[in-house]
Design a protein around this motif. Structure first.
Motif, mmCIF file in Angstrom:
data_model
loop_
_atom_site.group_PDB
_atom_site.id
_atom_site.type_symbol
_atom_site.label_atom_id
_atom_site.label_comp_id
_atom_site.label_asym_id
_atom_site.label_seq_id
_atom_site.Cartn_x
_atom_site.Cartn_y
_atom_site.Cartn_z
ATOM 1 N N TYR A 5 -14.600 64.940 80.160
ATOM 2 C CA TYR A 5 -14.212 64.285 78.908
ATOM 3 C C TYR A 5 -12.690 64.244 78.735
ATOM 4 C CZ TYR A 5 -19.032 64.170 77.125
ATOM 5 O OH TYR A 5 -20.355 63.894 76.928
ATOM 6 N N TYR A 41 -11.370 61.517 80.967
ATOM 7 C CA TYR A 41 -11.810 60.210 80.480
ATOM 8 C C TYR A 41 -10.987 59.770 79.275
ATOM 9 C CZ TYR A 41 -14.860 56.593 78.563
ATOM 10 O OH TYR A 41 -15.353 55.414 78.059
ATOM 11 N N GLN A 101 -21.488 66.679 85.195
ATOM 12 C CA GLN A 101 -20.981 65.577 84.389
ATOM 13 C C GLN A 101 -21.932 65.329 83.228
ATOM 14 O OE1 GLN A 101 -20.177 62.064 86.766
ATOM 15 N NE2 GLN A 101 -19.560 63.294 88.533
ATOM 16 N N ARG A 121 -22.209 60.273 77.122
ATOM 17 C CA ARG A 121 -20.894 59.646 77.330
ATOM 18 C C ARG A 121 -20.678 58.483 76.374
ATOM 19 N NH1 ARG A 121 -20.669 58.741 83.861
ATOM 20 N NH2 ARG A 121 -21.782 60.646 84.433
ATOM 21 N N HIS A 127 -17.829 58.260 73.664
ATOM 22 C CA HIS A 127 -16.857 57.161 73.803
ATOM 23 C C HIS A 127 -16.523 56.558 72.441
ATOM 24 C CE1 HIS A 127 -15.014 53.445 75.373
ATOM 25 N NE2 HIS A 127 -15.735 52.823 74.467
#
Length: 370
Positions: A273, A276, A297, A303, A307
């Motif tokens: 994270y 990202y 992951q 995710r 996001h």
């Protein structure tokens, strides 16, 4: 990124990523930027950036004066925490306990780029659990005191937390947080502090240790996505971003070693994270496939939720027009942070207790809130 960033977010991120753009800001933009930076505790960071680039004299005088004032305040805080470390080590040297300095003070000791202008008011230390009693009693004998705590909060720290109750010397206002591990021992992510202590690096002429470069970056990632609730926490993502770039420039294979270390310690999820969102929000120059090398992951569905929710929490709300959607995102991430740190049978009574205190705050007395 247009779908997740409001105009005021773009204003702040542009100032961080491209400080030269600030020269063209009008008074309205400056007023909003300064309010956002203050809320995100980044006023000193922006001031240091502009000062280092020789741009403080090229912006409106009022904005420059406010930023210079923030930088003075930051330097004063850093001096206070540095002196607190000096006093703590004066007490602990007679016990010969190995102490590792964490977070902001560690960045300052290493003279890392993110230390310039960074605001921090606490001294965070890591020590072996078997030495906590010696450390606590030694500091108490020399005048440090605990905050007044309720019985519940006392039990929380002693049985369920990764640190003992904070200690403060009455002559100073710096909190000393002594940790025995890097995350809640009850949490879903189990972290063994021994590998971190074994790889620690001694700071020349300071008599203390700091985490190794890889572990320092990983600890930052753990703080962000395991320990914290993420609200207005952009400065910790900036720490991660700045350290990653700095250590990568100093060590040709740093990113490879970082991935290997995360896999060894089982810290793939928080590092994923951090990589990202550092790329997404701060445009970090990170290879697109770097996080794919992690053994652990997050699932695809997690995710996607992160996001959309994380930027709404990390980035400060508009001071005059708070977003209801951002409020929901922050609430979800608040629940997530507690769910990660405590099992359900502990979490539900804990949240009921905190809700009770929010409804009847006078019942809490002078207890410290977690």
């Amino acid at each position: 990124m247009a779908d997740i960033r409001a105009d005021h977010h773009r204003l702040l991120l542009e100032a961080i990523i491209q400080p030269t753009s600030l020269i063209g800001y009008d008074n309205r933009q400056w007023e909003l930027l300064l309010r956002l930076a203050r809320r995100a505790r980044l006023s000193g960071y922006l001031a240091a950036k502009l000062e280092n680039d020789g741009l403080l004299d090229n912006i409106p005088v009022r904005a420059a004066n406010l930023l210079r004032s923030s930088l003075i305040q930051v330097k004063k805080q850093q001096q206070s925490v540095s002196w607190e470390l000096n006093r703590v080590m004066w007490v602990l040297r007679e016990h010969e306990i190995p102490v590792i300095v964490l977070k902001g003070m560690a960045y300052l000791l290493q003279d890392l780029p993110n230390a310039s202008g960074r605001m921090f008011a606490d001294l965070d230390l890591l020590a072996p659990q078997e030495n906590l009693g010696q450390i606590e009693s030694g500091l108490l004998k020399k005048g440090w005191r605990h905050h007044a705590l309720t019985d519940y909060d006392e039990r929380y720290y002693r049985e369920w937390s990764h640190e003992i109750p904070a200690l403060v010397h009455p002559e100073r206002s710096v909190e000393v947080d002594v940790h025995h591990t890097l995350s809640s021992p009850l949490g879903k992510l189990k972290i063994d502090p021994l590998p971190f202590r074994e790889a620690a690096v001694k700071v020349k002429d300071a008599g203390v240790y700091v985490l190794s470069p890889e572990d320092m970056v990983l600890h930052c990632a753990v703080n962000l996505f395991q320990n914290n609730e993420l609200a207005d926490d952009l400065r910790h993502l900036l720490d991660f971003h700045e350290m990653l770039l700095f250590f990568s420039s100093q060590q040709p294979f740093f990113q490879k070693k970082l991935i290997e270390r995360a896999n060894q310690l089982g810290l793939g999820n928080p590092l994923f994270y951090s990589l990202y969102f550092s790329r997404l929000l701060l445009q970090s120059m990170i290879p697109e496939d770097l996080e794919k090398q992690l053994d652990r992951q997050p699932a695809w569905f997690a995710r996607r939720i992160m996001h959309h929710c994380v930027p709404l929490a990390l980035l400060p709300q508009h001071p005059d027009h708070p977003s209801r959607i951002a409020g929901y995102a922050r609430m979800w991430l608040y629940w997530r942070s507690h769910w990660l740190r405590m099992p359900l049978y502990r979490l539900l009574p804990h949240l009921v207790y905190k809700f009770y205190l929010s409804v009847f705050p006078t019942r809490a007395g002078t207890s410290k809130q977690k």
